[in-house]
Design a protein around this motif. Structure first.
Motif, PDB file in Angstrom:
ATOM      1  N   LEU A  16       0.829  -1.206   0.000  1.00 31.92           N
ATOM      2  CA  LEU A  16       0.000   0.000   0.000  1.00 31.92           C
ATOM      3  C   LEU A  16       0.867   1.261   0.000  1.00 31.92           C
ATOM      4  O   LEU A  16       0.523   2.261  -0.654  1.00 31.92           O
ATOM      5  CB  LEU A  16      -0.939  -0.010   1.210  1.00 31.92           C
TER       6      LEU A  16
ATOM      7  N   ASP B 291       0.883   3.999  -2.903  1.00 32.31           N
ATOM      8  CA  ASP B 291       0.507   5.349  -2.486  1.00 32.31           C
ATOM      9  C   ASP B 291       1.539   6.392  -2.920  1.00 32.31           C
ATOM     10  O   ASP B 291       1.173   7.526  -3.265  1.00 32.31           O
ATOM     11  CB  ASP B 291       0.379   5.370  -0.960  1.00 32.31           C
TER      12      ASP B 291
ATOM     13  N   THR C 175      -1.536   9.052   1.969  1.00 32.78           N
ATOM     14  CA  THR C 175      -2.908   9.189   2.425  1.00 32.78           C
ATOM     15  C   THR C 175      -2.961   8.993   3.934  1.00 32.78           C
ATOM     16  O   THR C 175      -2.054   8.410   4.535  1.00 32.78           O
ATOM     17  CB  THR C 175      -3.813   8.148   1.747  1.00 32.78           C
ATOM     18  N   ARG C 176      -4.013   9.472   4.530  1.00 26.25           N
ATOM     19  CA  ARG C 176      -4.176   9.302   5.976  1.00 26.25           C
ATOM     20  C   ARG C 176      -4.239   7.825   6.351  1.00 26.25           C
ATOM     21  O   ARG C 176      -3.721   7.404   7.390  1.00 26.25           O
ATOM     22  CB  ARG C 176      -5.454  10.027   6.440  1.00 26.25           C
ATOM     23  N   GLU C 177      -4.873   7.014   5.491  1.00 25.61           N
ATOM     24  CA  GLU C 177      -4.993   5.576   5.767  1.00 25.61           C
ATOM     25  C   GLU C 177      -3.622   4.921   5.847  1.00 25.61           C
ATOM     26  O   GLU C 177      -3.330   4.160   6.775  1.00 25.61           O
ATOM     27  CB  GLU C 177      -5.823   4.896   4.673  1.00 25.61           C
ATOM     28  N   VAL C 178      -2.750   5.214   4.866  1.00 22.61           N
ATOM     29  CA  VAL C 178      -1.410   4.617   4.851  1.00 22.61           C
ATOM     30  C   VAL C 178      -0.584   5.148   6.021  1.00 22.61           C
ATOM     31  O   VAL C 178       0.162   4.389   6.665  1.00 22.61           O
ATOM     32  CB  VAL C 178      -0.705   4.882   3.508  1.00 22.61           C
TER      33      VAL C 178
ATOM     34  N   LYS D  46      -1.667   6.004   8.934  1.00 22.98           N
ATOM     35  CA  LYS D  46      -2.135   5.316  10.135  1.00 22.98           C
ATOM     36  C   LYS D  46      -1.595   3.889  10.194  1.00 22.98           C
ATOM     37  O   LYS D  46      -1.184   3.406  11.262  1.00 22.98           O
ATOM     38  CB  LYS D  46      -3.665   5.298  10.152  1.00 22.98           C
ATOM     39  N   LEU D  47      -1.554   3.205   9.047  1.00 25.38           N
ATOM     40  CA  LEU D  47      -1.038   1.840   9.002  1.00 25.38           C
ATOM     41  C   LEU D  47       0.453   1.800   9.354  1.00 25.38           C
ATOM     42  O   LEU D  47       0.909   0.904  10.069  1.00 25.38           O
ATOM     43  CB  LEU D  47      -1.267   1.233   7.613  1.00 25.38           C
TER      44      LEU D  47
ATOM     45  N   GLU E 286       0.749   2.190  13.093  1.00 25.98           N
ATOM     46  CA  GLU E 286       0.369   0.960  13.796  1.00 25.98           C
ATOM     47  C   GLU E 286       1.455  -0.108  13.670  1.00 25.98           C
ATOM     48  O   GLU E 286       1.758  -0.816  14.637  1.00 25.98           O
ATOM     49  CB  GLU E 286      -0.957   0.433  13.231  1.00 25.98           C
TER      50      GLU E 286
END
Length: 276
Positions: free
Chosen positions: A181, A185, A226-229, A231-232, A235
């Motif tokens: 991802l 991205d 992206t915000r999703e990547v 955050k991943l 984590e």
């Protein structure tokens, strides 16, 4: 060491006559001199390592085809042309590397040209520095690609199918999916991505900083995520830190060692084979 006679034509040797030592370099010595000069210039260690690989590839060809050429001045245009034909028609990609060696013979035009460009650069350097008396690559052209094949991208269907193959309950598969991802991205190179440091991630600005010393063009830059990547990545780093303590990097293997580009490629190839 060869000895050259310097004096007037038809003259007997007199006190004014001199002998000059002309140093003859072996292929190893000549190419290693080029590599050392690049190290002195500050070329990256990975590039230096690749230069040594290309030197080894040429020597393997000479040995396999029983060319009794030891001195760099014995390297002729004819031998180099035969080396090009060997790369195009005989050499197997990733030969000797477990799980990566190709069955079909012949390297791609791009790979052949990378090796040829490096050899041309080495010989041009040697000729300029007086190490080579006659430049064997002066009239050698790069390999032409008449087909001009376009690299096919992956459509959404294939990407979704690939991503669905990962069981994110297992750490290694979750890490691989996050890495994929990230690559999708940002367009980062795999080598840069696996060496991502947490200090280079800005979750407020949603950017990743690529330092100038690691960028291919030696220019530092920021790439958006992206915000999703983002955050991943956060984590994943927290997961690693919980197991192995404070970690500078984001991607590790299950033993707390840095994850490598080659390890990722092998795992991705296995997924590819499984998917057909």
């Amino acid at each position: 060491m060869a000895r050259a006679y310097i004096g007037g034509r038809g003259q007997a040797a007199t006190k004014s006559t001199s002998f000059v030592d002309v140093e003859e370099y072996t292929i190893d010595e000549a190419l290693e001199t080029f590599i050392l000069s690049k190290e002195a210039e500050g070329v990256r260690s990975r590039t230096i390592e690749e230069y040594r690989h290309y030197k080894r590839y040429l020597k393997m060809f000479l040995e396999e085809y029983q060319y009794k050429v030891n001195l760099i001045n014995g390297l002729s245009a004819k031998i180099i042309c035969e080396y090009i034909i060997y790369l195009k028609q005989t050499k197997k990609a990733y030969e000797g590397i477990a799980n990566r060696e190709k069955e079909s013979a012949g390297l791609s035009v791009n790979t052949s040209n990378i090796r040829l460009r490096t050899l041309k650069t080495m010989c041009n350097f040697g000729f300029k520095e007086g190490i080579i008396q006659t430049n064997p690559v002066s009239n050698i052209k790069l390999v032409r690609d008449d087909e001009q094949k376009e690299v096919q991208g992956l459509n959404d269907e294939v990407l979704n199918k690939l991503l669905s193959q990962f069981d994110t309950r297992e750490y290694a598969q979750w890490r691989d999916k996050v890495l994929i991802l990230l690559l999708l991205d940002t367009g980062m190179r795999i080598n840069k991505a696996v060496n991502l440091q947490v200090s280079h991630i800005d979750l407020k600005l949603l950017t990743i900083h690529i330092p100038s010393e690691t960028a291919k063009n030696r220019k530092g830059r920021d790439v958006s995520i992206t915000r999703e990547v983002g955050k991943l990545l956060q984590e994943l780093h927290m997961e690693i830190s919980n197991y192995f303590g404070d970690c500078e990097y984001v991607f590790f293997n299950a033993y707390g060692e840095p994850f490598t580009a080659d390890a990722f490629r092998r795992r991705l190839n296995r997924k590819n084979d499984k998917m057909g």
